[in-house]
Motif scaffolding. Structure first.
Motif, PDB file in Angstrom:
ATOM      1  N   GLN A 198      12.166  -8.565  24.858  1.00 43.38           N
ATOM      2  CA  GLN A 198      11.424  -9.791  25.373  1.00 43.38           C
ATOM      3  C   GLN A 198      10.101 -10.364  24.566  1.00 43.38           C
ATOM      4  OE1 GLN A 198      10.590  -7.836  29.373  1.00 43.38           O
ATOM      5  NE2 GLN A 198       8.619  -7.959  28.554  1.00 43.38           N
ATOM      6  N   CYS A 226      10.082 -13.298  22.496  1.00 42.37           N
ATOM      7  CA  CYS A 226      10.845 -14.444  23.198  1.00 42.37           C
ATOM      8  C   CYS A 226       9.575 -15.766  23.014  1.00 42.37           C
ATOM      9  CB  CYS A 226      11.792 -14.084  24.167  1.00 42.37           C
ATOM     10  SG  CYS A 226      12.871 -13.588  24.118  1.00 42.37           S
ATOM     11  N   ILE A 240      19.373 -12.720  22.913  1.00 43.40           N
ATOM     12  CA  ILE A 240      19.210 -13.046  24.115  1.00 43.40           C
ATOM     13  C   ILE A 240      19.342 -14.660  24.612  1.00 43.40           C
ATOM     14  CG2 ILE A 240      17.656 -13.379  26.162  1.00 43.40           C
ATOM     15  CD1 ILE A 240      15.764 -10.874  24.337  1.00 43.40           C
ATOM     16  N   GLN A 261      19.114 -19.303  27.584  1.00 43.55           N
ATOM     17  CA  GLN A 261      18.605 -19.817  29.524  1.00 43.55           C
ATOM     18  C   GLN A 261      17.206 -19.141  28.983  1.00 43.55           C
ATOM     19  OE1 GLN A 261      21.551 -19.259  28.535  1.00 43.55           O
ATOM     20  NE2 GLN A 261      22.389 -18.274  30.560  1.00 43.55           N
ATOM     21  N   ASP A 262      17.960 -17.688  29.345  1.00 49.68           N
ATOM     22  CA  ASP A 262      17.120 -16.270  29.065  1.00 49.68           C
ATOM     23  C   ASP A 262      15.812 -15.880  28.535  1.00 49.68           C
ATOM     24  OD1 ASP A 262      18.429 -15.520  31.429  1.00 49.68           O
ATOM     25  OD2 ASP A 262      19.926 -14.566  30.330  1.00 49.68           O
ATOM     26  N   ARG A 291      13.054 -19.149  29.712  1.00 45.66           N
ATOM     27  CA  ARG A 291      12.272 -18.305  30.624  1.00 45.66           C
ATOM     28  C   ARG A 291      11.249 -18.107  30.199  1.00 45.66           C
ATOM     29  NH1 ARG A 291      16.184 -16.035  33.071  1.00 45.66           N
ATOM     30  NH2 ARG A 291      17.321 -18.334  33.930  1.00 45.66           N
ATOM     31  N   THR A 292      11.767 -16.721  29.483  1.00 45.02           N
ATOM     32  CA  THR A 292      10.659 -15.747  29.159  1.00 45.02           C
ATOM     33  C   THR A 292      10.135 -15.916  27.777  1.00 45.02           C
ATOM     34  OG1 THR A 292      12.429 -13.910  28.894  1.00 45.02           O
ATOM     35  CG2 THR A 292      10.479 -13.628  27.368  1.00 45.02           C
TER      36      THR A 292
END
Length: 261
Positions: free
Chosen positions: A142, A145, A223, A226-227, A230-231
């Motif tokens: 996370q 990103c 990841i 698109q995720d 977004r993150t």
């Protein structure tokens, strides 16, 4: 006993970047934040001899920047130690020499990016290790990103950066991004405040550590694009960086208040 009444949100405290009453107040703020950041770099072991620098653009003389002086320990830095350097690399305020590599690299980044207030660079361990591989950060956690499609690789090494042309090439590689990995050298990050630039450096260094450890242990699961995008939109702004940095600033400011003297 009656049910507790929720406190209205507008009455709860939440720190946001400060506004300043004037130039002198803003300048003092920049210098205090710069010294605190340098002390944090010292605490994290980012000091490698006389290498490593953080600069912040002066709010009045925007082609000048405040920087740590040559040969003074990060861990002992005070506001009075800082020097102000002009666009030609000449010290215009302070009593120490400037690190010419700091001037050459940072000045070109500041010149190419008028939106950038602060630039951070250091020879940190994991940043250097990843830079030796000549690769970018992968979207495997996370936190990383925040850098997804927002950092670059300067895929060359020609020695210590001491000429303007090399500085311009690095600035061009950085482009509009928040960070660049300098191959065989280390990391450089930028931000609209000292807090943001330094947070990006600190978290990028940790992301380098995680990537190296994950790849050594096995095959990381990325990841999805698109995720990751977004993150990044959630975590990748300078405001979010500023907010994340505040606990670190509070720690160093309370434990080492003599730095502001």
């Amino acid at each position: 006993m009656p049910e507790p009444t929720p406190i209205p949100i507008e009455q709860l405290q939440f720190a946001m970047p400060p506004t300043h009453a004037g130039i002198e107040e803003e300048r003092r703020h920049h210098k205090e934040r710069l010294v605190a950041a340098l002390r944090l770099f010292g605490r994290y072991g980012f000091e490698e001899g006389v290498s490593g620098h953080i600069t912040v653009r002066d709010p009045e003389f925007t082609d000048c920047f405040w920087v740590n002086p040559f040969g003074v320990s990060f861990a002992l830095m005070t506001v009075s130690d800082l020097i102000l350097v002009n666009a030609e690399g000449k010290v215009v305020e302070g009593r120490h020499h400037v690190n010419q590599a700091a001037f050459t690299l940072h000045a070109q980044v500041h010149r190419a990016r008028p939106d950038v207030v602060a630039v951070a660079h250091s020879h940190s361990t994991y940043g250097r290790a990843l830079s030796a591989l000549g690769e970018l950060l992968d979207p495997i956690t996370q936190d990383v990103c925040a850098f997804y499609e927002d950092h670059a690789l300067y895929d060359a090494y020609t020695g210590v950066v001491v000429d303007e042309e090399e500085g311009r090439r690095i600035a061009a590689a950085l482009g509009p991004h928040k960070a660049v990995i300098l191959r065989n050298h280390g990391l450089l990050t930028v931000g609209d405040s000292v807090d943001a630039a330094v947070w990006w450096f600190l978290t990028m260094e940790r992301c380098c550590q995680v990537q190296l450890a994950a790849k050594a242990a096995g095959k990381p699961v990325p990841i999805a694009h698109q995720d990751a995008v977004r993150t990044r939109e959630q975590l990748g702004t300078d405001l979010v960086a500023w907010i994340n940095y505040q606990p670190l600033y509070q720690q160093i400011a309370r434990r080492e208040p003599e730095m502001f003297g």
